[in-house]
Design an enzyme around this catalytic site. Sequence first.
Site, PDB file in Angstrom:
ATOM      1  N   HIS A  55       0.846  -1.190   0.000  1.00  0.00           N
ATOM      2  CA  HIS A  55       0.000   0.000   0.000  1.00  0.00           C
ATOM      3  C   HIS A  55       0.884   1.243   0.000  1.00  0.00           C
ATOM      4  O   HIS A  55       2.106   1.153   0.099  1.00  0.00           O
ATOM      5  CB  HIS A  55      -0.983  -0.003   1.180  1.00  0.00           C
ATOM      6  CG  HIS A  55      -0.364   0.085   2.531  1.00  0.00           C
ATOM      7  ND1 HIS A  55       0.395  -0.932   3.088  1.00  0.00           N
ATOM      8  CD2 HIS A  55      -0.393   1.067   3.478  1.00  0.00           C
ATOM      9  CE1 HIS A  55       0.787  -0.579   4.300  1.00  0.00           C
ATOM     10  NE2 HIS A  55       0.336   0.623   4.553  1.00  0.00           N
ATOM     11  N   HIS A  57       1.460   3.983   1.908  1.00  0.00           N
ATOM     12  CA  HIS A  57       2.040   4.759   3.009  1.00  0.00           C
ATOM     13  C   HIS A  57       3.564   4.837   2.907  1.00  0.00           C
ATOM     14  O   HIS A  57       4.221   3.872   2.511  1.00  0.00           O
ATOM     15  CB  HIS A  57       1.628   4.167   4.352  1.00  0.00           C
ATOM     16  CG  HIS A  57       0.214   4.496   4.725  1.00  0.00           C
ATOM     17  ND1 HIS A  57      -0.481   3.826   5.707  1.00  0.00           N
ATOM     18  CD2 HIS A  57      -0.648   5.440   4.235  1.00  0.00           C
ATOM     19  CE1 HIS A  57      -1.701   4.335   5.807  1.00  0.00           C
ATOM     20  NE2 HIS A  57      -1.824   5.307   4.936  1.00  0.00           N
ATOM     21  N   ASP A  59       6.027   4.776   4.948  1.00  0.00           N
ATOM     22  CA  ASP A  59       6.909   3.833   5.646  1.00  0.00           C
ATOM     23  C   ASP A  59       6.933   2.462   4.969  1.00  0.00           C
ATOM     24  O   ASP A  59       7.637   1.555   5.427  1.00  0.00           O
ATOM     25  CB  ASP A  59       6.523   3.703   7.120  1.00  0.00           C
ATOM     26  CG  ASP A  59       5.130   3.164   7.355  1.00  0.00           C
ATOM     27  OD1 ASP A  59       4.235   3.438   6.535  1.00  0.00           O
ATOM     28  OD2 ASP A  59       4.916   2.463   8.368  1.00  0.00           O
ATOM     29  N   HIS A  60       6.216   2.340   3.846  1.00  0.00           N
ATOM     30  CA  HIS A  60       6.253   1.117   3.037  1.00  0.00           C
ATOM     31  C   HIS A  60       6.814   1.370   1.635  1.00  0.00           C
ATOM     32  O   HIS A  60       7.150   0.418   0.935  1.00  0.00           O
ATOM     33  CB  HIS A  60       4.845   0.520   2.921  1.00  0.00           C
ATOM     34  CG  HIS A  60       4.285   0.081   4.229  1.00  0.00           C
ATOM     35  ND1 HIS A  60       4.146  -1.235   4.580  1.00  0.00           N
ATOM     36  CD2 HIS A  60       3.856   0.799   5.296  1.00  0.00           C
ATOM     37  CE1 HIS A  60       3.639  -1.319   5.808  1.00  0.00           C
ATOM     38  NE2 HIS A  60       3.470  -0.090   6.262  1.00  0.00           N
ATOM     39  N   HIS A 111      -7.517  -0.379   5.781  1.00  0.00           N
ATOM     40  CA  HIS A 111      -6.432   0.474   6.293  1.00  0.00           C
ATOM     41  C   HIS A 111      -6.176   1.579   5.282  1.00  0.00           C
ATOM     42  O   HIS A 111      -6.115   2.769   5.630  1.00  0.00           O
ATOM     43  CB  HIS A 111      -5.193  -0.382   6.507  1.00  0.00           C
ATOM     44  CG  HIS A 111      -3.987   0.363   6.965  1.00  0.00           C
ATOM     45  ND1 HIS A 111      -3.903   0.960   8.204  1.00  0.00           N
ATOM     46  CD2 HIS A 111      -2.799   0.614   6.344  1.00  0.00           C
ATOM     47  CE1 HIS A 111      -2.723   1.556   8.323  1.00  0.00           C
ATOM     48  NE2 HIS A 111      -2.039   1.355   7.217  1.00  0.00           N
ATOM     49  N   ASP A 134      -0.224  -3.829   6.481  1.00  0.00           N
ATOM     50  CA  ASP A 134      -0.820  -3.296   7.703  1.00  0.00           C
ATOM     51  C   ASP A 134      -2.297  -3.671   7.839  1.00  0.00           C
ATOM     52  O   ASP A 134      -3.040  -2.991   8.565  1.00  0.00           O
ATOM     53  CB  ASP A 134      -0.697  -1.769   7.729  1.00  0.00           C
ATOM     54  CG  ASP A 134       0.722  -1.304   7.970  1.00  0.00           C
ATOM     55  OD1 ASP A 134       1.612  -2.149   8.159  1.00  0.00           O
ATOM     56  OD2 ASP A 134       0.944  -0.069   7.952  1.00  0.00           O
ATOM     57  N   HIS A 172       4.869  -4.698  10.969  1.00  0.00           N
ATOM     58  CA  HIS A 172       5.250  -3.944  12.162  1.00  0.00           C
ATOM     59  C   HIS A 172       5.384  -4.863  13.363  1.00  0.00           C
ATOM     60  O   HIS A 172       4.690  -5.879  13.472  1.00  0.00           O
ATOM     61  CB  HIS A 172       4.203  -2.872  12.494  1.00  0.00           C
ATOM     62  CG  HIS A 172       4.167  -1.738  11.531  1.00  0.00           C
ATOM     63  ND1 HIS A 172       5.006  -0.654  11.626  1.00  0.00           N
ATOM     64  CD2 HIS A 172       3.382  -1.518  10.440  1.00  0.00           C
ATOM     65  CE1 HIS A 172       4.739   0.192  10.642  1.00  0.00           C
ATOM     66  NE2 HIS A 172       3.759  -0.306   9.908  1.00  0.00           N
TER      67      HIS A 172
END
Length: 260
Positions: A55, A57, A59-60, A111, A134, A172
């Site tokens: 996805h 975001h 941090d990915h 999410h 996530d 995570h």
Amino acid sequence: MIHIEPIPAFNDNYIWCIYDDDSGKAAVVDPGEAGPVEEALLAQQLQLETILITHHHFDHTGGIEALTKHRDIPVYGPKNHQIASITHRLDEQSSMSLFGLDFTILEVPGHTLDHIALYCEDTGTGQPVLFCGDTLFAGGCGRIFEGNPTMMLNSLQKLAALPPTTEIYCAHEYTLGNLAFANAVEPNNTALNTRIRADKQRREDDIPTVPSLLATELATNPFLRCTEDTVIDSVKAQGGSNGDSEVDIFTAVRRWKDNF
């Protein structure tokens, strides 16, 4: 032989490295940072061949540009043009192969609206594996940022229908916090109490708590247990549910966790 190992990133992210030790070729899932990936590749003398994204975001996805700057490699991910560097856009009508392994694409919005998961029935060990970003966490699930509770519940039900032997590779290390909440929901869940002790010991020994098994999630993760009387009774005792349906209970559990 295929191996899957975590590359720690940021404070609590895992970038998953999938590699074939015969060829030295590797793929990474959700590289939010490039530096830790480059260090892991160098340490194990691996050649990065593929990037997989669940996805949008940061941090990915934040490491994609640096990792592809001097490499002409494919980047697989959801059909979301916010991630401009994706070269192969995937949905449930898509399939992909990696090191001879066949992956099924599952759309799991909630999410985020673009979220996908990647499922492989057998990596050579007889064990199914799921890279779920996530959406499903060890002991929990992702916050609902772009979807709605019905959408998220449907996505989790899709994942819960996979074989119980499936290894859950989430992104995570949130497990102990998730299990503390799960214990508030189901304090008398014997399987959960056993899991808490085991995962606390893993973290004390600096060992990741993931992957977990789907069977373990089904027995201990409150977001997959919204039809269980113990969860329903706990939610109602909190005064958190406006109804009795599974989505009502799920919505109340998610709201409870958001404020835990």
